[in-house]
Design an enzyme around this catalytic site. Structure first.
Site, PDB file in Angstrom:
ATOM      1  N   HIS A 151      35.074  43.784  47.536  1.00 56.77           N
ATOM      2  CA  HIS A 151      34.476  43.822  46.198  1.00 56.77           C
ATOM      3  C   HIS A 151      35.221  42.915  45.240  1.00 56.77           C
ATOM      4  O   HIS A 151      36.266  42.355  45.560  1.00 56.77           O
ATOM      5  CB  HIS A 151      34.307  45.255  45.681  1.00 56.77           C
ATOM      6  CG  HIS A 151      35.568  45.907  45.253  1.00 56.77           C
ATOM      7  ND1 HIS A 151      35.870  46.112  43.938  1.00 56.77           N
ATOM      8  CD2 HIS A 151      36.592  46.376  45.975  1.00 56.77           C
ATOM      9  CE1 HIS A 151      37.041  46.708  43.866  1.00 56.77           C
ATOM     10  NE2 HIS A 151      37.506  46.879  45.079  1.00 56.77           N
ATOM     11  N   HIS A 184      39.047  42.320  44.436  1.00 53.84           N
ATOM     12  CA  HIS A 184      40.013  41.550  45.221  1.00 53.84           C
ATOM     13  C   HIS A 184      39.775  40.045  45.160  1.00 53.84           C
ATOM     14  O   HIS A 184      40.349  39.284  45.917  1.00 53.84           O
ATOM     15  CB  HIS A 184      40.049  42.034  46.675  1.00 53.84           C
ATOM     16  CG  HIS A 184      40.896  43.256  46.840  1.00 53.84           C
ATOM     17  ND1 HIS A 184      40.418  44.521  46.600  1.00 53.84           N
ATOM     18  CD2 HIS A 184      42.201  43.407  47.155  1.00 53.84           C
ATOM     19  CE1 HIS A 184      41.392  45.397  46.789  1.00 53.84           C
ATOM     20  NE2 HIS A 184      42.487  44.753  47.123  1.00 53.84           N
ATOM     21  N   LYS A 215      35.629  49.251  53.207  1.00 50.22           N
ATOM     22  CA  LYS A 215      34.720  49.013  52.087  1.00 50.22           C
ATOM     23  C   LYS A 215      34.327  47.552  52.132  1.00 50.22           C
ATOM     24  O   LYS A 215      35.130  46.722  52.549  1.00 50.22           O
ATOM     25  CB  LYS A 215      35.438  49.230  50.756  1.00 50.22           C
ATOM     26  CG  LYS A 215      35.946  50.618  50.544  1.00 50.22           C
ATOM     27  CD  LYS A 215      36.632  50.697  49.182  1.00 50.22           C
ATOM     28  CE  LYS A 215      37.293  52.028  48.995  1.00 50.22           C
ATOM     29  NZ  LYS A 215      38.681  52.074  49.342  1.00 50.22           N
TER      30      LYS A 215
HETATM   31  N1  ARG Z   1      46.015  46.998  49.630  1.00 52.56           N
HETATM   32  C1  ARG Z   1      46.603  46.953  48.306  1.00 52.56           C
HETATM   33  C2  ARG Z   1      45.510  47.134  47.271  1.00 52.56           C
HETATM   34  O1  ARG Z   1      44.381  46.827  47.535  1.00 52.56           O
HETATM   35  C3  ARG Z   1      47.323  45.669  48.022  1.00 52.56           C
HETATM   36  C4  ARG Z   1      48.460  45.348  48.956  1.00 52.56           C
HETATM   37  C5  ARG Z   1      49.363  44.304  48.387  1.00 52.56           C
HETATM   38  N2  ARG Z   1      50.434  43.955  49.263  1.00 52.56           N
HETATM   39  C6  ARG Z   1      51.510  44.689  49.520  1.00 52.56           C
HETATM   40  N3  ARG Z   1      52.390  44.236  50.357  1.00 52.56           N
HETATM   41  N4  ARG Z   1      51.702  45.842  48.923  1.00 52.56           N
HETATM   42  O2  ARG Z   1      45.790  47.574  46.179  1.00 52.56           O
END
Ligand code: ARG
Length: 566
Positions: free
Chosen positions: A128, A131, A125
């Site tokens: 956005h 993040h 994606k």
């Molecule tokens: N990819 C996940 C999200 O966008 C966040 C990951 C955060 N880091 C981790 N080690 N879980 O929600």
């Protein structure tokens, strides 16, 4: 000169109470007429077995007034200290000028490793706005820990595995001929994903298609893996633009997929410890004492899951980075997830590391009406790239209006536009919701990034116009009320950076920079800097330089650049 430490040492000589605790007790009075520092004597009531006013009287009796502390007053249960302003001004100004870019840096973290997991978007994606906060807060923490001497490892734990990306791949396989994949390929991939999800709602067999892709990926099927890699590539190209604009730095892009071959170990370790329990076909770690639902390790479909990957990642980070702290800059909705993962790590026998893990949550981004951004029905959520570009565009317009003859306007607009967005994100306690309002965040006179950049630019032009030699300054020219207020803010800055590090709270720095800029503005309005008396002029120019240096250093910790002119 560390005044808190000086005062603490003197009280320690009388009471024998540890200097570090005394230092912590010392306060800054709300009003400088009461003194520069205050010691609340009730903190010693237990040790000294006396009422606070009696302690205050006794300490005052035994403490000498001297070169550093010019006066000590007893007010109720407080001892109020007045420092020698002349020595104070000299110490602070000399230190800031001498340290320059290093003012505010320290080495308390020397030899210690800090892992910061931040940004970590889900692949396929465009980046956005959801993040933005993790990227900006994580980026600031990265710079702050570095400035405190830590060895920082910034990790972008990409969401590059699982059903999400499998849906994009399944859709791509079906419809690739209907889309173009040029430099904006990421938008086509997004469109495919959206279309897939819509269809899936009416036709559940679509889910099987995605599951089939995931199985192929797990079996390392060559064709499927190629598409997967290509999508990651396209996504990273899109993220690189954002990271470049925001100045985000990562030492590793090991995402979820990196742990594919490291999951069996987690599962067998949990099994060996007898921690895995069957529950409705899934394998879970129970945590009844914590009043938390069980942490799922293997789903009823037999696959590993987000938490399993985070455990594998933790083992990897323990073994490769032997961290002092591991920070996870992730929204508060994942609070339970991290509690479960850290608890499971503890149950596995890694108590010390489990205690060093910390989830760093933050609030939502709301629009100017206080609604969750992009929640308006039908409204398309803008990508972060669009938002940053809009901010740069708006900044350029303001510059065109205010300073049309400025050189490299585009470059400056970039610093201002991006800086405004970053500062807005970091200007309040991170757990508070952020209000995203163009009129606020680009206001050059409000409590904003552009305001700080502008203050820096102003100090810079003072320096240029005055064109004086700053090697021999009479800081006694800086003893008026407004100058002393500025000096006080300067003197507090290194401590503010350390508390911001200790609390993982960049907003302490943002707030302090605003205070400093406002104090400077009062000084500037009250006193003529480029004045006739050479001594006075030099001292005031030197003070302006100190302010500029501190603002620039502070902004750079937040991830914001400062233009020399604007
Ligand atoms: N990819 C996940 C999200 O966008 C966040 C990951 C955060 N880091 C981790 N080690 N879980 O929600």
């Amino acid at each position: 000169m560390n005044y808190k430490n000086e005062i603490a040492k003197r009280i320690n000589a009388i009471t024998n109470v540890e200097v570090s605790s005394l230092e912590e007790y010392i306060e800054i009075p709300p009003n400088t007429e009461l003194g520069d520092f205050a010691f609340p004597c009730f903190k010693l009531a237990k040790e000294m077995r006396k009422a606070p006013p009696a302690i205050a009287a006794e300490l005052k009796e035994k403490l000498a007034e001297d070169e550093v502390i010019s006066k000590i007053d007893v007010v109720g249960g407080y001892l109020n200290f007045f420092i020698n302003k002349s020595a104070f001004a000299k110490n602070v100004v000399t230190e800031v000028l001498a340290k320059g870019d290093d003012f505010g840096k320290s080495d308390i973290g020397a030899g210690k490793n800090i892992v910061i997991d931040y940004s970590s978007p889900n692949i396929a994606k465009p980046f956005h706005i959801g993040h933005l906060r993790t990227t900006v807060i994580g980026g600031a923490l990265y710079n702050m820990y570095k400035a405190a001497g830590y060895n920082v490892i910034g990790i972008n734990h990409l969401g590059d595995w699982g059903m999400g990306i499998s849906k994009s791949i399944a859709g791509y396989e079906m419809w690739k001929d209907e889309y173009t994949f040029d430099e904006n390929a990421i938008y086509s991939i997004l469109a495919i994903y959206v279309r897939f999800n819509k269809l899936e709602k009416e036709d559940p067999s679509m889910t099987d298609k995605a599951r089939d892709v995931l199985i192929r990926l797990e079996n390392k099927d060559e064709e499927t893996t190629k598409i997967w890699k290509w999508i990651i590539d396209i996504s990273l190209k899109n993220y690189a633009k954002i990271y470049e604009l925001l100045g985000s730095k990562f030492d590793s892009y090991n995402g979820e997929a990196f742990y594919n071959d490291k999951m069996d170990r987690v599962v067998s370790m949990l099994e060996e410890k007898g921690l895995l329990k069957e529950s409705e076909g899934a394998k879970v770690v129970e945590m009844p004492e914590e009043n938390m639902p069980p942490c799922i390790i293997i789903t009823s479909a037999g696959t590993t899951i987000y938490a399993t990957r985070d455990l594998a990642a933790l083992l990897y980070r323990i073994e490769n980075y032997d961290f002092e702290k591991a920070l996870y800059v992730v929204g508060s909705e994942q609070s339970l997830h991290f509690k479960q993962v850290f608890k499971t790590l503890e149950l596995m026998g890694y108590e010390k590391y489990a205690k060093s893990c910390e989830h760093i949550p933050f609030g939502l981004i709301l629009d100017e009406n206080g609604e969750k951004i992009g929640s308006r029905k039908g409204g398309k959520l803008p990508t972060l790239e669009e938002i940053l570009n809009e901010s740069i565009e708006k900044s350029l317009q303001i510059i065109e209006e205010k300073n049309p003859s400025l050189e490299n306007k585009e470059e400056v607009a970039k610093m201002v536009g991006v800086g405004a967005i970053i500062f807005n994100d970091l200007s309040n306690n991170r757990i508070k919701d952020e209000i995203f309002d163009w009129n606020q965040l680009l206001n050059f006179t409000g409590e904003t990034g552009p305001y700080l950049q502008y203050t820096y630019v102003r100090t810079n032009s003072i320096l240029r116009n005055a064109n004086v030699d700053l090697s021999d300054i009479n800081t006694d020219e800086l003893l008026d009320k407004e100058a002393i207020e500025v000096i006080r803010k300067l003197s507090e800055y290194p401590d503010v950076v350390l508390s911001a590090v200790n609390k993982n709270e960049p907003s302490l720095i943002s707030r302090h920079l605003i205070d400093l800029a406002q104090c400077f503005s009062r000084f500037y309005n009250e006193h003529q800097i480029i004045c006739d008396n050479e001594d006075t002029k030099k001292a005031r120019v030197a003070l302006s330089k100190c302010v500029g240096t501190t603002i620039k250093n502070g902004l750079s910790l937040l991830g914001i650049q400062t233009p020399e002119k604007m």
